[in-house]
Design a protein around this motif. Sequence first.
Motif, PDB file in Angstrom:
ATOM      1  N   MET A   1       5.473   5.242   8.737  1.00 45.04           N
ATOM      2  CA  MET A   1       3.741   5.016   8.398  1.00 45.04           C
ATOM      3  C   MET A   1       3.962   4.585   6.911  1.00 45.04           C
ATOM      4  O   MET A   1       4.723   4.639   6.277  1.00 45.04           O
ATOM      5  N   ASN A   2       3.368   3.593   6.628  1.00 45.35           N
ATOM      6  CA  ASN A   2       3.156   2.639   5.442  1.00 45.35           C
ATOM      7  C   ASN A   2       2.207   3.661   4.551  1.00 45.35           C
ATOM      8  O   ASN A   2       0.934   3.740   4.696  1.00 45.35           O
ATOM      9  N   THR A   3       2.788   4.295   3.449  1.00 46.63           N
ATOM     10  CA  THR A   3       2.182   4.725   2.425  1.00 46.63           C
ATOM     11  C   THR A   3       1.855   4.306   1.240  1.00 46.63           C
ATOM     12  O   THR A   3       1.282   4.738   0.209  1.00 46.63           O
ATOM     13  N   GLN A   4       2.100   2.943   1.129  1.00 43.81           N
ATOM     14  CA  GLN A   4       1.738   2.238   0.003  1.00 43.81           C
ATOM     15  C   GLN A   4       0.397   2.163  -0.226  1.00 43.81           C
ATOM     16  O   GLN A   4      -0.287   1.706   0.671  1.00 43.81           O
ATOM     17  N   THR A   5      -0.206   2.201  -1.386  1.00 46.69           N
ATOM     18  CA  THR A   5      -1.515   2.090  -1.754  1.00 46.69           C
ATOM     19  C   THR A   5      -1.890   0.704  -2.313  1.00 46.69           C
ATOM     20  O   THR A   5      -0.959   0.218  -2.604  1.00 46.69           O
ATOM     21  N   ALA A   6      -3.227   0.412  -2.023  1.00 45.37           N
ATOM     22  CA  ALA A   6      -3.515  -1.039  -2.444  1.00 45.37           C
ATOM     23  C   ALA A   6      -3.496  -1.062  -3.891  1.00 45.37           C
ATOM     24  O   ALA A   6      -3.832  -0.155  -4.562  1.00 45.37           O
ATOM     25  N   PRO A   7      -3.361  -2.141  -4.252  1.00 45.61           N
ATOM     26  CA  PRO A   7      -3.205  -2.399  -5.883  1.00 45.61           C
ATOM     27  C   PRO A   7      -4.430  -2.213  -6.605  1.00 45.61           C
ATOM     28  O   PRO A   7      -5.412  -2.500  -6.173  1.00 45.61           O
ATOM     29  N   SER A   8      -4.297  -1.499  -7.820  1.00 44.70           N
ATOM     30  CA  SER A   8      -5.552  -1.297  -8.620  1.00 44.70           C
ATOM     31  C   SER A   8      -6.072  -2.879  -9.275  1.00 44.70           C
ATOM     32  O   SER A   8      -5.198  -3.565  -9.877  1.00 44.70           O
ATOM     33  N   PRO A   9      -7.278  -3.023  -9.467  1.00 42.56           N
ATOM     34  CA  PRO A   9      -7.565  -4.130 -10.296  1.00 42.56           C
ATOM     35  C   PRO A   9      -6.936  -4.149 -11.701  1.00 42.56           C
ATOM     36  O   PRO A   9      -7.155  -3.058 -12.340  1.00 42.56           O
ATOM     37  N   GLN A  10      -6.683  -5.392 -12.092  1.00 44.78           N
ATOM     38  CA  GLN A  10      -6.237  -5.552 -13.511  1.00 44.78           C
ATOM     39  C   GLN A  10      -7.717  -5.845 -14.425  1.00 44.78           C
ATOM     40  O   GLN A  10      -8.153  -6.987 -13.954  1.00 44.78           O
ATOM     41  N   PHE A  11      -7.879  -5.259 -15.395  1.00 46.26           N
ATOM     42  CA  PHE A  11      -9.039  -5.517 -16.492  1.00 46.26           C
ATOM     43  C   PHE A  11      -8.392  -6.236 -17.817  1.00 46.26           C
ATOM     44  O   PHE A  11      -7.483  -6.175 -18.058  1.00 46.26           O
ATOM     45  N   TYR A  12      -9.291  -7.233 -17.993  1.00 49.04           N
ATOM     46  CA  TYR A  12      -9.005  -8.247 -19.259  1.00 49.04           C
ATOM     47  C   TYR A  12     -10.298  -8.136 -20.164  1.00 49.04           C
ATOM     48  O   TYR A  12     -11.266  -7.956 -19.736  1.00 49.04           O
ATOM     49  N   LEU A  13      -9.889  -8.550 -21.488  1.00 48.26           N
ATOM     50  CA  LEU A  13     -10.862  -8.490 -22.560  1.00 48.26           C
ATOM     51  C   LEU A  13     -11.060 -10.101 -23.150  1.00 48.26           C
ATOM     52  O   LEU A  13     -10.025 -10.641 -23.140  1.00 48.26           O
TER      53      LEU A  13
END
Length: 265
Positions: A1-13
């Motif tokens: 079973m694939n337990t890898q979570t989706a990547p979180s968004p990266q925020f920039y300023l």
Amino acid sequence: MNTQTAPSPQFYLTAPAACPYLPHEMERKVFTHMVGERAPELNDLLTQGGFRRSQNIAYRPACESCRACVSVRILAGEFKPSRSMRRILSTNSDLVSAEYPAEPSNEQYSLFRRYLDHRHQRGGMSDMSVLDYAMMVEDTHVHTKIIEYRLRVEGSGISDTAKGPLVATALTDRMGDGLSMVYSFYDPELVDRSLGSYMILDHIRRAQERGVPHVYLGYWVKGSRKMDYKIKFLPQEHLMARGWERYDGEPYAPPEPGGRPAVPR
């Protein structure tokens, strides 16, 4: 079973830049990209958190010395039009609206250019080409629609497919809890119709028919007269430090010297 979570968004300023709404202020924005299968879910979450979408980017103000920009959403289920709003609806009863996929047209761009040339000659969008407009409409990974408003052709009855002159257009995101008006424009010569307000009223009707509670209007900038129309559609909620708070029209203090608004009274 694939337990890898989706990547979180990266925020920039962004770097500081002159504020387009308040004199003597500098604006900064925090932003992220919305692409892929999670984009609609992310758009819902970020919009509820005070972000706005522009193409595949979500952004919100992150200014260092000013908190004038306030996210606004109308409580569509409780909304009752005022007398002046009922007049606007009556004046525009000869318009027909239709919803389409987010695809640009030459007719839309012609109306868009007339609107910019009349209302925003010095704005950041003033030099947008037809390609730029196409990107604004098409570059979306969320549930986006184009809503066109046309004059009813004489003799066409109440047909929703009437193809009269195009007088207004709205680019709108469908969300789980409402509709978000990304951008709208209209024929600047039809001043007496109050088409900007009419499109908001129409979106409230659409939200009511869909059974969703909110119409998101983006930012109300305290101290900017051009934004005052947004707080006429009551009741609504404003995103404050403690979360979304109900606003029923309480007066706000005028801006302090230098353009920085005071706190609400």
